[in-house]
Design an enzyme around this catalytic site. Sequence first.
Site, PDB file in Angstrom:
ATOM      1  N   ASP A  35       0.885  -1.169   0.000  1.00 25.82           N
ATOM      2  CA  ASP A  35       0.000   0.000   0.000  1.00 25.82           C
ATOM      3  C   ASP A  35       0.924   1.221   0.000  1.00 25.82           C
ATOM      4  OD1 ASP A  35      -2.332   1.565   0.167  1.00 25.82           O
ATOM      5  OD2 ASP A  35      -2.182   1.662   2.350  1.00 25.82           O
ATOM      6  N   GLU A  44      -0.951  -1.144  -5.085  1.00 23.70           N
ATOM      7  CA  GLU A  44      -2.197  -0.416  -5.360  1.00 23.70           C
ATOM      8  C   GLU A  44      -1.986   0.518  -6.536  1.00 23.70           C
ATOM      9  OE1 GLU A  44      -4.703   1.083  -2.087  1.00 23.70           O
ATOM     10  OE2 GLU A  44      -4.795   2.939  -3.228  1.00 23.70           O
ATOM     11  N   ASP A  81      -2.636   1.120   6.903  1.00 23.79           N
ATOM     12  CA  ASP A  81      -1.820   0.843   5.714  1.00 23.79           C
ATOM     13  C   ASP A  81      -1.349  -0.619   5.695  1.00 23.79           C
ATOM     14  OD1 ASP A  81      -1.051   4.035   5.209  1.00 23.79           O
ATOM     15  OD2 ASP A  81      -1.183   3.424   7.288  1.00 23.79           O
TER      16      ASP A  81
END
Lengths: 170, 170
Positions: free
Chosen positions: B7, B68, B141
């Site tokens: 992330d 991501e 996260d």
Amino acid sequence: MRVLGVDPGLTRCGVGVVEGSVGRPLTMVDVGVVRTPADLDIALRLHRLEEGLEAAVLKHRPDVVAVERVFSQHNVRTVMGTAQASAVAMLVAARHGIAVHLHTPSEVKAAVTGSGRADKAQVAAMVVRLLRLSAAPKPVDATDALALAICHVWRGGAQNRLLQAMEAAR
Amino acid sequence: MRVLGVDPGLTRCGVGVVEGSVGRPLTMVDVGVVRTPADLDIALRLHRLEEGLEAAVLKHRPDVVAVERVFSQHNVRTVMGTAQASAVAMLVAARHGIAVHLHTPSEVKAAVTGSGRADKAQVAAMVVRLLRLSAAPKPVDATDALALAICHVWRGGAQNRLLQAMEAAR
């Protein structure tokens, strides 16, 4: 001072190496672009770019790497690629212990032409004159990288003198 | 299949390693965040992040790094840092010859919760359940990185089966 200027981009990343100091003639050491194919995976493009920039850093051993500061006013897709290419440039410099300085496009234009609103042609004409070239290097990313390096020699030089004066005054 | 989910972020970059395959229980191998100080130079932050991600890749030797996919609808300042952090993650993976796959936030939510519009709490609850954890890893996260890895195990697995079927049908 030897400065490696980087005009960040994924398709074409301009690289220009300039040697000089404030008040002395500037010399172009090298200029070129690192290209990566648009149909390649983004991860592999970033890796190719890393290899190209790493080779330039190892070949020229610059004192400073000057990178264009990326803004996001522009086209959204382009900006992502530009931000990622600039990350690679900063990373390669940091890994080799080389100082990184960012300059905005208008700082570069102002330093090289005297006007922050100069157009591409005016910047190219001044790069040719200042480095005593016969023509502006192509593509324009290469010329822009030289402009960045020139900008840093002058702005960075002024900043250094200011810092030294402040140190001396303590 | 062992997947390292990332992330991306400059202040906190989530890293989560999940092992599993479609139709079998998933296992959490590791989870954490790489942090870099906000007052550090951007080049040095990217280098710290690189070191942290490189350590995770060398420790866990994942088959795939799932990152991501960054969009620029959001806050402009944040997006630049996120784009740059994701570039570092992709670069580290590519350098080690590890395949990189990108998944959008809604693909991750849909894969993990069944709805592309699920909120953070729903995603966290499903990550806890799927990995049989006692609580969602903090900060968020870290949990998001695990969700990315789970998403890739399932989506990537489906993609691979589709590719194999297409190959077999030729």
